[in-house]
Design an enzyme around this catalytic site. Structure first.
Site, mmCIF file in Angstrom:
data_model
loop_
_atom_site.group_PDB
_atom_site.id
_atom_site.type_symbol
_atom_site.label_atom_id
_atom_site.label_comp_id
_atom_site.label_asym_id
_atom_site.label_seq_id
_atom_site.Cartn_x
_atom_site.Cartn_y
_atom_site.Cartn_z
ATOM 1 N N ARG A 1 0.855 -1.203 0.000
ATOM 2 C CA ARG A 1 0.000 0.000 0.000
ATOM 3 C C ARG A 1 0.886 1.246 0.000
ATOM 4 O O ARG A 1 1.494 1.592 1.016
ATOM 5 C CB ARG A 1 -0.923 0.012 1.218
ATOM 6 C CG ARG A 1 -1.798 1.275 1.269
ATOM 7 C CD ARG A 1 -3.018 1.144 2.159
ATOM 8 N NE ARG A 1 -2.745 1.235 3.570
ATOM 9 C CZ ARG A 1 -3.682 1.334 4.517
ATOM 10 N NH1 ARG A 1 -4.966 1.359 4.172
ATOM 11 N NH2 ARG A 1 -3.359 1.399 5.790
ATOM 12 N N ASP B 1 -4.310 3.756 14.180
ATOM 13 C CA ASP B 1 -3.423 4.200 13.104
ATOM 14 C C ASP B 1 -3.930 5.540 12.593
ATOM 15 O O ASP B 1 -4.803 6.156 13.212
ATOM 16 C CB ASP B 1 -3.321 3.133 12.005
ATOM 17 C CG ASP B 1 -4.602 2.994 11.206
ATOM 18 O OD1 ASP B 1 -5.603 3.672 11.528
ATOM 19 O OD2 ASP B 1 -4.600 2.215 10.243
HETATM 20 C C1 LIG Z 1 -7.424 1.440 9.393
HETATM 21 C C2 LIG Z 1 -6.257 0.801 8.673
HETATM 22 O O1 LIG Z 1 -5.656 1.385 7.827
HETATM 23 S S1 LIG Z 1 -5.827 -0.769 9.137
HETATM 24 C C3 LIG Z 1 -4.254 -1.040 8.410
HETATM 25 C C4 LIG Z 1 -3.177 -0.321 9.132
HETATM 26 N N1 LIG Z 1 -2.993 -0.813 10.478
HETATM 27 C C5 LIG Z 1 -2.255 -1.920 10.677
HETATM 28 O O2 LIG Z 1 -1.708 -2.465 9.760
HETATM 29 C C6 LIG Z 1 -2.111 -2.476 12.089
HETATM 30 C C7 LIG Z 1 -0.781 -3.159 12.253
HETATM 31 N N2 LIG Z 1 -0.620 -3.629 13.602
HETATM 32 C C8 LIG Z 1 0.377 -3.195 14.400
HETATM 33 O O3 LIG Z 1 1.148 -2.339 14.019
HETATM 34 C C9 LIG Z 1 0.506 -3.838 15.747
HETATM 35 O O4 LIG Z 1 -0.254 -5.002 15.835
HETATM 36 C C10 LIG Z 1 0.087 -2.926 16.946
HETATM 37 C C11 LIG Z 1 0.913 -1.636 16.950
HETATM 38 C C12 LIG Z 1 -1.371 -2.568 16.869
HETATM 39 C C13 LIG Z 1 0.361 -3.702 18.223
HETATM 40 O O5 LIG Z 1 1.702 -4.062 18.164
HETATM 41 P P1 LIG Z 1 2.488 -4.655 19.425
HETATM 42 O O6 LIG Z 1 2.176 -3.830 20.625
HETATM 43 O O7 LIG Z 1 3.914 -4.828 19.029
HETATM 44 O O8 LIG Z 1 1.809 -6.039 19.605
HETATM 45 P P2 LIG Z 1 2.382 -7.284 20.366
HETATM 46 O O9 LIG Z 1 3.390 -6.906 21.391
HETATM 47 O O10 LIG Z 1 1.221 -8.064 20.846
HETATM 48 O O11 LIG Z 1 3.096 -8.102 19.214
HETATM 49 C C14 LIG Z 1 3.495 -9.443 19.383
HETATM 50 C C15 LIG Z 1 4.320 -9.833 18.187
HETATM 51 O O12 LIG Z 1 3.502 -9.771 17.025
HETATM 52 C C16 LIG Z 1 4.105 -8.950 16.048
HETATM 53 N N3 LIG Z 1 3.058 -8.204 15.339
HETATM 54 C C17 LIG Z 1 2.066 -7.452 15.868
HETATM 55 N N4 LIG Z 1 1.301 -6.948 14.889
HETATM 56 C C18 LIG Z 1 1.825 -7.397 13.730
HETATM 57 C C19 LIG Z 1 1.466 -7.206 12.384
HETATM 58 N N5 LIG Z 1 0.425 -6.457 12.042
HETATM 59 N N6 LIG Z 1 2.216 -7.805 11.434
HETATM 60 C C20 LIG Z 1 3.290 -8.557 11.784
HETATM 61 N N7 LIG Z 1 3.669 -8.780 13.054
HETATM 62 C C21 LIG Z 1 2.948 -8.202 14.015
HETATM 63 C C22 LIG Z 1 5.003 -8.004 16.830
HETATM 64 O O13 LIG Z 1 6.022 -7.530 15.987
HETATM 65 C C23 LIG Z 1 5.499 -8.900 17.933
HETATM 66 O O14 LIG Z 1 6.565 -9.678 17.420
HETATM 67 P P3 LIG Z 1 7.745 -10.273 18.350
HETATM 68 O O15 LIG Z 1 7.079 -11.199 19.299
HETATM 69 O O16 LIG Z 1 8.642 -10.942 17.379
HETATM 70 O O17 LIG Z 1 8.390 -9.114 19.033
HETATM 71 O O1 LIG Z 2 -7.553 1.647 5.603
HETATM 72 C C1 LIG Z 2 -8.453 1.135 6.214
HETATM 73 C C2 LIG Z 2 -9.431 1.813 6.995
HETATM 74 O O2 LIG Z 2 -10.251 1.149 7.633
HETATM 75 O O3 LIG Z 2 -9.391 3.056 6.995
#
Ligand SMILES: CC(=O)SCCNC(=O)CCNC(=O)[C@H](O)C(C)(C)COP(=O)(O)OP(=O)(O)OC[C@H]1O[C@@H](n2cnc3c(N)ncnc32)[C@H](O)[C@@H]1OP(=O)(O)O
Ligand SMILES: O=CC(=O)O
EC number: 2.3.3.9
Length: 542
Positions: free
Chosen positions: A168, A449
């Site tokens: 994206r 986000d």
């Molecule tokens: C409205 C929109 O646009 S939605 C699309 C955009 N939003 C996203 O993509 C959300 C992505 N998610 C994230 O960034 C994270 O899940 C957060 C910030 C919400 C929470 O992250 P954290 O606090 O690090 O979660 P947590 O501690 O439970 O993570 C555990 C493990 O999972 C991994 N992890 C968490 N989320 C993700 C993810 N989305 N992708 C890959 N790995 C992930 C962490 O890196 C961590 O790895 P580790 O054990 O090797 O250190």
């Molecule tokens: O990008 C996704 C959204 O829900 O906004």
């Protein structure tokens, strides 16, 4: 014919270029960016101007409708989008996340079908984040992304086909200030798309998938046409057939909801469907109609997927996609695992389960998860209710959605002091992290986000602007909003590490919640805080 050297005249870079960035910022790749910029930046700017003009129309009270001039496209049942491309036939669970190296490896190792690597709402677009993200994706496509962090090894799994990578890029509204062409900043969209495509188009095809994209925040089919033109030039430039690229468009603005057929039509040879970007959609609805008191919404927690305007948009999106033979993707429930409270965690996961069940029953072909721990919940629901790779055959001919349904703001719920404080905490917490270069954070056990934070910010603006009264009987005016802002800022700052940015976030936020200044996007408002545009070096000197 122009040489790479001559094309590079006028291209300058002010971001720090580390040795590992050199494989991305090659003269050929930079010349490709320059070509994209010179071919398309004028149109991009004109389309952004068009957004301003449309906003002025809405502010005058003219609400959107389906376009009369494209009726023939909507009413012609014979045209279709492209058939699903390799790796995109079954995309029942898609994980999303920023492009830092750990996230990339963890996402590719998750039990999901695709991974949306996000340069947009979950990434703060610092130069380092953007350019390192390109390095990480370059390595991920080549399956050479393994690394060590302290004692922990991050290695791509080899026991199964990895999820299909979809990228994206940033939306049309964002610039990438660290690269200029002929004195103008390049568009963030063209920078993210261009570098990823240039380096990985051939390699991703070799790996069995292809150059696939999610296209965010568009407001009209003309913006989709611009992407289509970019795709054609890009494919011609690197010698791959037109129609190899795929783009899934996020329908996440209220104006795009009136042009879904047209958006698929513009991109039809490159279309891999539409997605319900629910959070941005709520944000856009508040933003576009912010001057109109009929569009005031209750607390954020009450604006669910089943309220009339959201329900209508989901149904129309699924019907439109399936009529055109392309995927109708669901979206993001904001709940994430709660590690320290079993009961609260079960409740949150139940919320996710219910959301995914609603999506699969409605006819979506797949859904998003924000965290690897949610993958099994989503796949369990989709596996059970979608035994086929997708449900493109579900035409939803029962659905009858018109203009009034898309604009039906009959949303039950109250505006409460708790809702105001939560929105303040989300806005402050998100902006504080973003200024430090972090684009996605857990706040109060929800994923926040850029899109979710925008909902909170815009609600506050709207409530003050229209002088609503809370359920507790308090009139929400500028003084009240600023008083609560100060209280929340003090509380957050007191509990945060030294050097935190809450005071700065609060200064920016004050202007945004008093019903006066309204930035089009928080990310454009704050961008200067994370850019370090010093002396630019000519690209030819790299
Ligand atoms: C409205 C929109 O646009 S939605 C699309 C955009 N939003 C996203 O993509 C959300 C992505 N998610 C994230 O960034 C994270 O899940 C957060 C910030 C919400 C929470 O992250 P954290 O606090 O690090 O979660 P947590 O501690 O439970 O993570 C555990 C493990 O999972 C991994 N992890 C968490 N989320 C993700 C993810 N989305 N992708 C890959 N790995 C992930 C962490 O890196 C961590 O790895 P580790 O054990 O090797 O250190
Ligand atoms: O990008 C996704 C959204 O829900 O906004």
């Amino acid at each position: 014919m122009a040489t790479t050297d001559s094309i590079l005249q006028g291209v300058a870079i002010s971001g720090t270029v580390q040795p590992e960035h050199k494989k991305i910022l090659t003269p050929q790749a930079l010349a490709f960016l320059a070509l994209l910029h010179r071919s398309f930046n004028g149109t991009r700017k004109a389309l952004l101007e068009r957004r301003v003009a449309r906003q002025a129309e809405i502010d005058r009270g003219n609400l959107p409708d389906f376009l009369p001039e494209t009726k023939h496209i909507r009413e012609n049942p014979t045209w279709k989008g492209a058939p699903p491309a390799p790796g995109l036939v079954d995309r029942r669970v898609e994980i999303t996340g920023p492009t830092d190296r750990k996230m990339v490896v963890n996402a590719l190792n998750s039990d999901v079908w695709t991974y949306m690597a996000d340069f947009e709402d979950s990434s703060a677009p610092t130069w380092d984040n953007m350019i390192n993200g390109q390095v990480n994706l370059y390595d991920a496509v080549r399956r050479q992304v393994d690394f060590k962090q302290g004692p922990k090894e991050y290695k791509l799994r080899t026991d199964r086909v990895l999820p299909t990578l979809i990228v994206r890029p940033r939306g049309w509204h964002l610039d990438e200030k660290h690269v200029t062409v002929d004195g103008e900043p390049i568009s963030g969209s063209l920078f993210d798309f261009g570098l990823y495509f240039f380096h990985n188009a051939h390699e991703s095809i070799k790996q069995g998938f292809g150059p696939y994209f999610y296209l965010p925040k568009m407001e009209s089919h003309l913006e989709a046409r611009l992407w289509n033109d970019v795709f054609n030039l890009a494919q011609d430039s690197v010698g791959i057939p037109r129609g190899t690229i795929r783009g899934t468009v996020l329908i996440e603005t209220i104006l795009a909801a009136f042009e879904m057929d047209e958006i698929i039509y513009e991109l039809r040879d490159h279309s891999s469907g539409l997605n319900c970007g629910r959070w941005d959609y709520i944000f856009s609805t508040i933003k576009k109609f912010r001057q109109n008191s009929a569009f005031v919404l209750p607390d954020r927690s009450a604006v669910t997927m089943t309220v009339p305007f959201m329900d209508a948009y989901v149904k129309l999106l699924i019907q439109t996609c399936h009529k055109r033979g392309v995927h109708a993707m669901g979206g993001m429930a904001a709940q994430i695992p709660i590690k320290d409270d079993k009961e609260a965690n079960e409740k949150a996961m139940e919320g996710v389960r219910a959301d995914k069940l609603r999506e699969v029953r409605a006819g979506h072909d797949g859904t998003w998860v924000a965290h690897p721990a949610l993958a099994s919940i989503a796949s369990e629901i989709f596996n059970k209710h979608m035994p086929t790779p997708n449900q493109l055959f579900r035409r939803r001919e029962d659905v009858k959605i018109g203009r009034n349904d898309l604009l039906n703001m009959n949303v039950p719920g109250k505006i409460t002091e708790d809702g105001i404080r939560k929105n303040l905490n989300i806005g402050l917490g998100y902006m504080e992290a973003w200024i430090r270069g972090i684009g996605c954070v857990p706040i109060n056990y929800l994923m926040e986000d850029a899109a979710t934070a925008e909902v909170s910010r815009s609600q506050l603006w709207q409530w003050v602007r229209h002088g609503v009264t809370t359920a507790e009987g308090k009139k929400v005016d500028k003084a009240y909003a600023l008083k609560l802002l100060k209280e929340q800022t003090d509380q957050l700052a007191a509990n945060a590490p030294k050097g935190n940015k809450f005071a700065l976030a609060s200064q920016y936020f004050a202007g945004q919640i008093t019903g006066e200044d309204y930035a089009d996007f928080l990310t454009t408002l704050l961008y200067d805080e994370i850019t370090a545009v010093g002396n630019a070096a000519p690209a030819s000197k790299l």
